[in-house]
Each structure stands twice: as structure tokens, then as C-alpha cells.
Enzyme design. Structure first.
Site, PDB file in Angstrom:
ATOM      1  N   ASN A  70       0.847  -1.189   0.000  1.00  0.00           N
ATOM      2  CA  ASN A  70       0.000   0.000   0.000  1.00  0.00           C
ATOM      3  C   ASN A  70       0.882   1.238   0.000  1.00  0.00           C
ATOM      4  O   ASN A  70       1.287   1.742   1.048  1.00  0.00           O
ATOM      5  CB  ASN A  70      -0.926  -0.021   1.216  1.00  0.00           C
ATOM      6  CG  ASN A  70      -1.978  -1.101   1.101  1.00  0.00           C
ATOM      7  OD1 ASN A  70      -2.941  -0.961   0.350  1.00  0.00           O
ATOM      8  ND2 ASN A  70      -1.773  -2.194   1.824  1.00  0.00           N
ATOM      9  N   GLU A  71       1.187   1.703  -1.197  1.00  0.00           N
ATOM     10  CA  GLU A  71       2.106   2.817  -1.392  1.00  0.00           C
ATOM     11  C   GLU A  71       1.452   4.138  -0.973  1.00  0.00           C
ATOM     12  O   GLU A  71       0.241   4.196  -0.721  1.00  0.00           O
ATOM     13  CB  GLU A  71       2.526   2.881  -2.868  1.00  0.00           C
ATOM     14  CG  GLU A  71       3.245   1.638  -3.378  1.00  0.00           C
ATOM     15  CD  GLU A  71       4.660   1.493  -2.840  1.00  0.00           C
ATOM     16  OE1 GLU A  71       5.007   2.165  -1.840  1.00  0.00           O
ATOM     17  OE2 GLU A  71       5.439   0.697  -3.411  1.00  0.00           O
ATOM     18  N   PRO A  72       2.261   5.211  -0.876  1.00  0.00           N
ATOM     19  CA  PRO A  72       1.691   6.526  -0.546  1.00  0.00           C
ATOM     20  C   PRO A  72       0.489   6.852  -1.439  1.00  0.00           C
ATOM     21  O   PRO A  72       0.538   6.673  -2.657  1.00  0.00           O
ATOM     22  CB  PRO A  72       2.855   7.475  -0.814  1.00  0.00           C
ATOM     23  CG  PRO A  72       4.069   6.654  -0.532  1.00  0.00           C
ATOM     24  CD  PRO A  72       3.729   5.274  -1.023  1.00  0.00           C
TER      25      PRO A  72
ATOM     26  N   SER B 102      -2.499   5.411  -0.671  1.00  0.00           N
ATOM     27  CA  SER B 102      -3.477   4.374  -0.373  1.00  0.00           C
ATOM     28  C   SER B 102      -4.388   4.831   0.764  1.00  0.00           C
ATOM     29  O   SER B 102      -3.907   5.268   1.818  1.00  0.00           O
ATOM     30  CB  SER B 102      -2.772   3.067   0.019  1.00  0.00           C
ATOM     31  OG  SER B 102      -1.989   2.584  -1.057  1.00  0.00           O
TER      32      SER B 102
ATOM     33  N   THR C 117      10.194   1.874  -3.612  1.00  0.00           N
ATOM     34  CA  THR C 117       9.971   0.462  -3.316  1.00  0.00           C
ATOM     35  C   THR C 117      10.684  -0.409  -4.336  1.00  0.00           C
ATOM     36  O   THR C 117      11.327  -1.421  -3.981  1.00  0.00           O
ATOM     37  CB  THR C 117       8.472   0.146  -3.322  1.00  0.00           C
ATOM     38  OG1 THR C 117       7.828   0.948  -2.324  1.00  0.00           O
ATOM     39  CG2 THR C 117       8.215  -1.322  -3.041  1.00  0.00           C
TER      40      THR C 117
END
Length: 654
Positions: free
Chosen positions: A169-171, A173, A188
């Protein structure tokens, strides 16, 4: 097992405001932390088994949870812990990804847990990286339904990425996000580059549980280990809830716990500046840390700090216990000044002057010195200036290269060397059928190699030889002759893969044998434990365990062990116990030594989180240390390399 700190009660500041918004438990090392979490999982598995019920676990991959899985396997093998009633759901998987690929999370879980315990295959659920893209949305809905049908996740294990992601869940999300296909952040992908032998081979997408899915777990344990995780851990625990740091959503979970080692906790307020939270148990290291913090915070030299400065910045307690600001300033200043030396191995008798600060074992000159280098370039990157200084000052300097470093060599470097050998044979009319066959075999292996595939044994050996040649060249620049170089090729490293074997008895025995052969008066070892593969940590553990084995031998009684940093991080001024100032010419020499490692120049295969070249990182850190000393009111130098003495306590942190 014990915690260094435990926040059973909320951590608040002097105004009663909550500082840590997620309960955080800090252990001395990652092993103890992992043992605790594995124990919590095992207890629930047994409780549910006794009740005839399933235990549903949410599992994570990566280096962080490996020790948890190792402990669960031990409990299965030695204490009869059964996984017959366990149902698992993994957080994520790269997309696309074959299940048998080296980087597959399916393979990771099989190797680290599932193939080593008695779990039922039908109870294992891992996102499928092989499904058709058109079916992904339906597949993700089915994955969510499977979790619900299993009764929900009882315990969810999480790691945290440098972007603050949990799962993938990247920035950006949101709190309500569910299992889905997501595009990976560039940070990532860069962090995963080492697993794929190059950033360009890292998949750009992944299937991941959503933040909302994760937050529905009944109990959550987020684990984070190492200095590299400290900034994002502090932001997630002490900062505001934000989509930019998905882990911060755990602040809203009633049963979330953060499990840290000392290194990952160092940016939390209670460790970084505990005096702002209230009274402290003041000791010498904490006093130094507070005074240097105050000096840097106010941008004032140490000796100019006033009573008002201490009072206004929350250090009244320190003044109350130790009296005048002047006395405290002077004490810290003199300590810092005493760490500075241009003679890291001590001075010869004829060079000593009245008033010189004494060195340990200064009656021994010249000294026998061994510098351990985890990879073939860590010696010059981290302490190239000091290395040259020791050699120039007449000491018998040895360098021990602990690993071959072969996996960090690009394939094109091998091709170039193979072509050189072929041209050499042809130019001098040295036909050799075996050599020709070997070269042809290597060329064919490289041409047919898939991204991330393990090299053939011949290619691995050539890559190791390339790094050996570079190490000799770098050492030569520093004044260390080839006959004082030792290539250990420690067995734990030689897998051909990023994932290494555990440290073994053979690795320790090699180190003990070398120490007993040289009988050094000084040992230098890498103390920066944040390298992405964990090689530095493993190599340091081998050295320290070897030192414990030889500690009763007479030569060791006059031996000092110094820890250097520089490749991945630097010692803070309050930690440094020996500062070696470097001139502009010495810095240029150090740069030239690093440049000899041509296979790591321009673009390293495993750069880690810092995209700069290693020489740039090293110079920047050395210059900044000198600038900090200057700002604190000490002498102004071009650069400084810092060292910390091992006192027998670091082994507990590994």
C-alpha cells in the site's frame, strides 16, 4: 528475552500529550523481538487447537519476518507446535510473477515456513501473480471473500517500507482500500532491486491486501529492525495519520503493536531526546547526546551554550543535577576534543610530545593491524583515509576481505574479461582447448540467463576474481601490499543468490584462524548494519564471535577492536570515540582507491536506498562529520572518519 523499553503505558510529554500513538515495544535485538512475536502466534495456535478451532494468520515476506518464521519452525521441530489448524493469507505478491521464480513470495514462504512445518497445503493462500490481468479484479474480490469465510485474520504480521507502506500500500493508499492490483513506488522498486539483480527487472506492479483489509485483523504486529527503518517508524508512530504513510493508519487500530529493535527505535522521541518527556537518568553518554543536540539545535558552539539555553530547551533537569552550564559544556567539549587523533595506531616514541593525549597500548609501535572488509570495497569506502594513514605511519596493515562480493558484478563485466582473455590467447598464439571451452560456456550461460537467475559456478568465480583484482588495486593506492591481503571467501556468502546461508561454524573458524595467524594489536570491523543484504551484520557477528573465542590468548589482551561506518550510514558525534581528521590530499587518495573498484563505479548493482555512487556517499559523510565538529566549536578539518570502540556489548545487538 527482555525489552529495553516497553510502552504498556502511553508515552507522553511533559504537558501530558501522547507522543507515541501506537503501543511500541523495543527489544535489544531483532532475534529477541522475533522470538516474542513467534511466541504470541504459537500461544494462539495452541489455544485454538485446544478449542478445536482454526487460527488464521496474515503473513508478510521480506527479511524482517524471517526470524519469526525460524522460531516458529523451531517450536514445531523441538516443542511439537502443530500447524494443522492454521490457515494463512499472505499480504502481497509481485505481478506478474511465476510461483517458482527466485523472487516469488510463494517460493519465499515455502522455503522459510510452509515446507518446514505440517500446515495443510489447502490452508495456504498467497496472491497469484500468474493470473490473467483481465481476471485480477474478480480474483481480488474472491481473496477478500476467502478471508471473510475463514473468520477473519486473527494475527496479522507486517513489515514497513521506506515509503511507509504496509503490504504494497504505497503513498496515496486510503484507509478503506481493499485487495487490488497496485503500481509500485520508485523507492519500493529501488529497494527491491537487490533481489532482482537490477532495478530494471523489478516488476512495476503487485497484488496487495488493502489498508482496510489489514485493519480488519483482530491483532496486528508491525515489525521493523535496523537504523534504516528508524525515520519512517517515527513518522508512523508519532506523526499524524496520513495517506502518504499507510502505516500511520495503525493508530486507529485497537490492538496494533509496533515491535522494534534498538536501532529502529532510535528516532522515537524517548530515545532521540528523552529529556523533552520529563526527568532522565543522566549518565555520561546521555549528557553528551543532550549537549550536542542542544548545540546543533540552536546552531551554537558548545562553549557558548548558556543557562537560558538549557532551561528554554527542556534541559532544566540536567542543570539541576550537575550545576553550571559552563562546567557541563567544558566537560563535553573536552571529551569530544579528546577523540581527535592524527595517529590512529599511536605515535612512535620519538614523535611523542608533552601534553599528547595517551593512546591505548602506546608502548607498542609499530602495531599489527587487521582491517576486515565485508565486501571487497568497504575498507576504502568507509576508512580509506585512516587505512592510508596507518600504512604511511609504518604499521603492519593487513586487510581481510570477508566475502567475494561476486553477486554485485554485472554480467557485462564478465563478458569483457572473457573477451580480453580470448584476445590475449590469440595475440600470443596460446591455443588452449579447455580455456576456449570454458569461455564459450560462460558466454552461452550469460546469453541464456534470465533476469535474477543464479550464475553458473564458472561465472561466479570470474566475478569473484574481478573483485579481487579491484581490491588489490584499491589497497595498493592506500599503501597496503598484496602479500598483506587475505581473501576469506566465507562460506555463508557463496550461494550465488542475494539470500545467504546462516553464519556457520566454518565462517567463525576461518576468522579465528586468521586472527591467530596475525595476532593483531588493532582490529577494524564494519559497524554499519543497515546494508540491504545483511552481509555487514553477518560479517561483524563472525568477527565478534571469533574475538570471544580468542579472548583468553595473550596477544588479545593488548588488542583494541574499532568499528567503522561510512558505506550506509555514519556514527553520530556523541557516539564517536576516535576521530581521524583527513586532509584534502588524503580525501583525494581515498577517492582514487574507491575508483579502483570499477565494477561498482558509475552504477552499483546493489546501491541500496542512496542512489549516489559510494565515493560520493563516503565523501559527503566525511565532510559532514568535519562540518559538525567545526560547528560545535572544535578545530576545522576537511573531513573526518569516525570510529567506536567495541566493549563487548555489540554482539547482543546482532
Amino acid at each position: 528475552m527482555s525489552t529495553a523499553e516497553s510502552s504498556a503505558a502511553p508515552i507522553t510529554n511533559s504537558h501530558g500529550m501522547e507522543v507515541e500513538k501506537i503501543p511500541s515495544h523495543v527489544f535489544q535485538n531483532a532475534k529477541n523481538a522475533s522470538t516474542y512475536v513467534a511466541g504470541q502466534i504459537a500461544d494462539l495456535i495452541r489455544q485454538r487447537s485446544d478449542a478445536g478451532e482454526n487460527c488464521v494468520l496474515g503473513l508478510a515476506t521480506g527479511s524482517t519476518p524471517v526470524s519469526v518464521y525460524d522460531e516458529l519452525v523451531r517450536l514445531h521441530e523441538e516443542e511439537g507446535l502443530s500447524f494443522q489448524n492454521v490457515v494463512t493469507f499472505n499480504l502481497d505478491e509481485y505481478f506478474p510473477m511465476d510461483s517458482d521464480a527466485l523472487q516469488s513470495y510463494v517460493r519465499f514462504m515455502q522455503e522459510h515456513l510452509f515446507d518446514r512445518v505440517d500446515i495443510k497445503p489447502e490452508n495456504v493462500h498467497i496472491p497469484d501473480g500468474t493470473i490473467d490481468e483481465a481476471e485480477v479484479a474478480n480474483y481480488c474480490r474472491d481473496y477478500e471473500q476467502a478471508i471473510t469465510s475463514a473468520g477473519g485474520i486473527d494475527i496479522q504480521i507486517l513489515g514497513i517500507g521506506r515509503t511507509g507502506h504496509i503490504g504494497f500500500n504505497e503513498p496515496g493508499s486510503g484507509r478503506e482500500s481493499r485487495t487490488r492490483l497496485i503500481t509500485l513506488d520508485i523507492v519500493t522498486r529501488r529497494d527491491a532491486a537487490s533481489d532482482f539483480f537490477g532495478e530494471e527487472y523489478v516488476p512495476s506492479r503487485a497484488i496487495t491486501m488493502g489498508v482496510g483489509t489489514i485493519l480488519e485483523a483482530k491483532q496486528i504486529y508491525l515489525l521493523a529492525f535496523g537504523e534504516g527503518k528508524a525515520p519512517v517508524v517515527a513518522a508512523a508512530i508519532e506523526g499524524e495519520i496520513s495517506k502518504s504513510i499507510a502505516a500511520s493508519f495503525l493508530q486507529d487500530h485497537a490492538n496494533a503493536k509496533i515491535i522494534l529493535d534498538d536501532a529502529a527505535a532510535e528516532q522515537l522521541t524517548r530515545f532521540r531526546c528523552p529529556w523533552v518527556l520529563g526527568s532522565c537518568d543522566w549518565n555520561e553518554p546521555l549528557i553528551r547526546k543532550a549537549v550536542l543536540w542542544l548545540s546543533q539545535h540552536l546552531q551554537k558552539p558548545i562553549l557558548k551554550l548558556t543557562v537560558e539555553d538549557y532551561n528554554e530547551e527542556g534541559l532544566q533537569d540536567l542543570l539541576a543535577q550537575y550545576g553550571s552550564a559552563y562546567d557541563i559544556n567544558l566537560k563535553v567539549f573536552r571529551h569530544l576534543q579528546s577523540t581527535i587523533t592524527g595517529w590512529p595506531g599511536g605515535k612512535p616514541e620519538h614523535a611523542r610530545q608533552p601534553g599528547d593525549r595517551p593512546q591505548n597500548h602506546e608502548d607498542i609501535f609499530p602495531k599489527r593491524i587487521i582491517v576486515f572488509s565485508p565486501h571487497p570495497d568497504d575498507d576504502v569506502i568507509s576508512m580509506g583515509g585512516t587505512l592510508g594513514r596507518l600504512a604511511d605511519q609504518g604499521h603492519e596493515v593487513h586487510i581481510a576481505y570477508q566475502t567475494s562480493g561476486n553477486i554485485a558484478v554485472f554480467d557485462h563485466d564478465v563478458r569483457e574479461q572473457a573477451e580480453l582473455i580470448a584476445d590475449f590467447n590469440n595475440a600470443f598464439e596460446l591455443p588452449n582447448e579447455q580455456t576456449s571451452a570454458l569461455l564459450s560456456g560462460m558466454q552461452e550461460a550469460l546469453e541464456n540467463k534470465l533476469p535474477g537467475e543464479v550464475d553458473s559456478e564458472a561465472v561466479q568465480r570470474v566475478k569473484g576474481l574481478i573483485r579481487r583484482g579491484e581490491a588489490r588495486a584499491g589497497a595498493r593506492v592506500c599503501g597496503v601490499p598484496a602479500d598483506k591481503l587475505h581473501f576469506m571467501d566465507m562460506p555463508f556468502y557463496e550461494t550465488g543468490r542475494v539470500r545467504k546461508k546462516p553464519l556457520g561454524e566454518d565462517d567463525i573458524a576461518l576468522t579465528v584462524k586468521l586472527l591467530q595467524q596475525i595476532k593483531p594489536h588493532q582490529i577494524y570491523a564494519a559497524g554499519d548494519l543497515s546494508d540491504p543484504h545483511g552481509t555487514h551484520r553477518t560479517c561483524l557477528k563472525a568477527i565478534l564471535e571469533a574475538c570471544q573465542e580468542v579472548q583468553e590468548e595473550s596477544w588479545y589482551e593488548v588488542c583494541d577492536v574499532w568499528l567503522y561506518r561510512g558505506a550506509w550510514q555514519e556514527w553520530s558525534p556523541h557516539q564517536i570515540e576516535m576521530s581521524v581528521p583527513l586532509s584534502p590530499n588524503e580525501m583525494l587518495r581515498k577517492r582514487n582507491a574507491i575508483f579502483k573498484h570499477e565494477s561498482q563505479k558509475d552504477r552499483a548493482l546493489f546501491p541500496g536506498p542512496d542512489p549516489r555512487e559510494f565515493w560520493q556517499r563516503a565523501e559527503d559523510r566525511n565532510h559532514k562529520t568535519a562540518q559538525v565538529y567545526d560547528a560545535l566549536g572544535l578545530a576545522e578539518y576537511e573531513a573526518i572518519e569516525g570510529f567506536v570502540r567495541w566493549k563487548g556489548d555489540v554482539l547482543n545487538l546482532l
